[in-house]
Design a protein around this motif. Structure first.
Motif, PDB file in Angstrom:
ATOM      1  N   ALA A   1      45.246  41.620  41.149  1.00 37.33           N
ATOM      2  CA  ALA A   1      44.690  42.934  41.090  1.00 37.33           C
ATOM      3  C   ALA A   1      45.824  44.013  41.140  1.00 37.33           C
ATOM      4  O   ALA A   1      47.030  43.403  41.345  1.00 37.33           O
ATOM      5  N   THR A   2      45.680  45.166  40.512  1.00 33.25           N
ATOM      6  CA  THR A   2      46.939  46.158  40.655  1.00 33.25           C
ATOM      7  C   THR A   2      46.490  47.375  40.999  1.00 33.25           C
ATOM      8  O   THR A   2      45.350  47.771  41.087  1.00 33.25           O
ATOM      9  N   ASP A   3      47.306  48.406  40.894  1.00 30.67           N
ATOM     10  CA  ASP A   3      46.973  49.671  41.355  1.00 30.67           C
ATOM     11  C   ASP A   3      46.400  50.482  39.959  1.00 30.67           C
ATOM     12  O   ASP A   3      46.437  49.699  39.055  1.00 30.67           O
ATOM     13  N   GLN A   4      45.966  51.511  40.121  1.00 31.84           N
ATOM     14  CA  GLN A   4      45.089  52.152  39.074  1.00 31.84           C
ATOM     15  C   GLN A   4      45.828  52.613  37.911  1.00 31.84           C
ATOM     16  O   GLN A   4      45.353  52.791  36.649  1.00 31.84           O
TER      17      GLN A   4
ATOM     18  N   LEU B   1      42.072  43.643  35.021  1.00 31.25           N
ATOM     19  CA  LEU B   1      41.930  43.174  36.616  1.00 31.25           C
ATOM     20  C   LEU B   1      41.235  44.304  37.492  1.00 31.25           C
ATOM     21  O   LEU B   1      41.423  45.629  37.031  1.00 31.25           O
ATOM     22  N   PRO B   2      40.938  43.860  38.510  1.00 29.91           N
ATOM     23  CA  PRO B   2      40.475  44.872  39.538  1.00 29.91           C
ATOM     24  C   PRO B   2      41.568  45.903  39.920  1.00 29.91           C
ATOM     25  O   PRO B   2      42.627  45.451  40.153  1.00 29.91           O
ATOM     26  N   LYS B   3      41.062  47.390  40.093  1.00 30.16           N
ATOM     27  CA  LYS B   3      42.088  48.154  40.324  1.00 30.16           C
ATOM     28  C   LYS B   3      41.942  48.796  41.749  1.00 30.16           C
ATOM     29  O   LYS B   3      40.840  49.030  42.292  1.00 30.16           O
TER      30      LYS B   3
ATOM     31  N   ILE C   1      47.850  57.564  46.917  1.00 29.96           N
ATOM     32  CA  ILE C   1      46.900  58.364  47.806  1.00 29.96           C
ATOM     33  C   ILE C   1      45.529  58.069  47.979  1.00 29.96           C
ATOM     34  O   ILE C   1      45.102  58.136  49.030  1.00 29.96           O
ATOM     35  N   ASN C   2      45.030  57.173  47.218  1.00 35.67           N
ATOM     36  CA  ASN C   2      43.645  56.488  47.494  1.00 35.67           C
ATOM     37  C   ASN C   2      43.728  54.917  47.469  1.00 35.67           C
ATOM     38  O   ASN C   2      42.804  54.190  46.742  1.00 35.67           O
ATOM     39  N   PRO C   3      44.286  53.999  48.138  1.00 40.16           N
ATOM     40  CA  PRO C   3      44.434  52.793  48.171  1.00 40.16           C
ATOM     41  C   PRO C   3      42.966  52.314  48.652  1.00 40.16           C
ATOM     42  O   PRO C   3      42.393  52.716  49.558  1.00 40.16           O
TER      43      PRO C   3
END
Length: 288
Positions: A65-68, A79-81, A86-88
């Motif tokens: 998974a990664t950041d958006q 991959l899932p974001k 700010i919004n983890p």
């Protein structure tokens, strides 16, 4: 032949495992220990995603998974974001059961560690940090040789472009705007280093820091000959009080970047040479 391949593979794996347990200090000053190379990694900043994927294709497949904002290489887009600074989405991260989470915010450490996860905090800001983090990820993944090859390749790419820029006849004064607040890049930041390598002169004083918020009057006083903008609100620059007298505005030497170009300029990672190329072409169009 097949038997020889598996013997060589076993030998390589044994060398990697010999480096573990591995203890490192992250950019928060925290000590973390890995018992073995992580196989399930969550990256919460694009530069980490891109660097790990540049180590090898197999390393890239370890990212779950990664950041958006991570969007390169192509395989990470599906991959899932897990949100951003700010919004983890800590619930998603925990549910994936990673054995390493790479973050750029200390506020994520406590909830993730409470869930039993290993967290590495990284804050790459300078040009040297690009290579320091590449080596750190290489260590953590048991891929030190791959990290050294990556460092050598990126440095060679940058040197080739820097040599090209050295042929320029002028070194224009440059103002680089990250957002219209305005935030900018100081000379000690990786962007500041790229400005220097592209044969530009950054108008921002080093004492203001790597990525300072500034008074717009400073730009008017410094009279940049080139303005670089990496946000969508470039149209408003000409209407700012006093900015009509700035040489870059008068001569229409404003380079506005968006999309992938902004990513290349804004990420301290393995594609930094491509960002440098944009700056060289902006400062010295005669070298295109």
């Amino acid at each position: 032949m097949k038997r020889l391949f598996f013997l060589l593979l076993a030998f390589v794996l044994s060398l990697a495992l010999a480096q573990f347990p591995l203890t490192l200090t992250d950019d928060q000053g925290r000590s973390i220990t890995l018992q073995k190379p992580p196989q399930r990694i969550v990256t919460m900043l694009p530069s980490a995603t891109e660097t790990i994927c540049s180590l090898s294709e197999a390393a890239c497949r370890r990212i779950v998974a990664t950041d958006q904002f991570s969007n390169w290489p192509e395989r990470v887009r599906s991959l899932p974001k897990a949100g951003g600074l700010i919004n983890p989405n800590t619930e998603l991260i925990i549910s994936l059961k990673p054995d390493l989470v790479i973050v750029n915010s200390a506020r994520l450490v406590e909830p993730l560690e409470r869930a039993g996860l290993t967290v590495y905090v990284t804050r790459p800001q300078t040009y040297a940090d690009i290579f320091r983090t590449a080596r750190a990820y290489g260590q953590m993944l048991g891929l030190r040789a791959e990290a050294e090859r990556l460092v050598a390749r990126v440095q060679a790419e940058v040197f080739a472009l820097e040599s090209r820029a050295a042929k320029a006849k002028e070194r224009p004064l440059v103002y680089y705007e990250i957002d219209p607040t305005p935030y900018t890049a100081g000379p000690s930041s990786f962007i500041g280093a790229l400005i220097e390598k592209a044969r530009g002169r950054n108008i921002i004083p080093a004492e203001l820091g790597n990525f300072p918020k500034i008074n717009p009057e400073l730009v008017v006083q410094q009279k940049p000959q080139v303005i670089v903008v990496t946000h969508p609100e470039v149209g408003g620059i000409r209407n700012r009080p006093g900015w009509g007298a700035i040489p870059a505005v008068q001569q229409n030497r404003i380079c506005a970047f968006s999309g992938e170009a902004t990513d290349l300029l804004s990420r301290p990672g393995p594609r930094v040479a491509q960002g440098l190329k944009f700056l060289i072409e902006c400062f010295h169009p005669e070298l295109k």
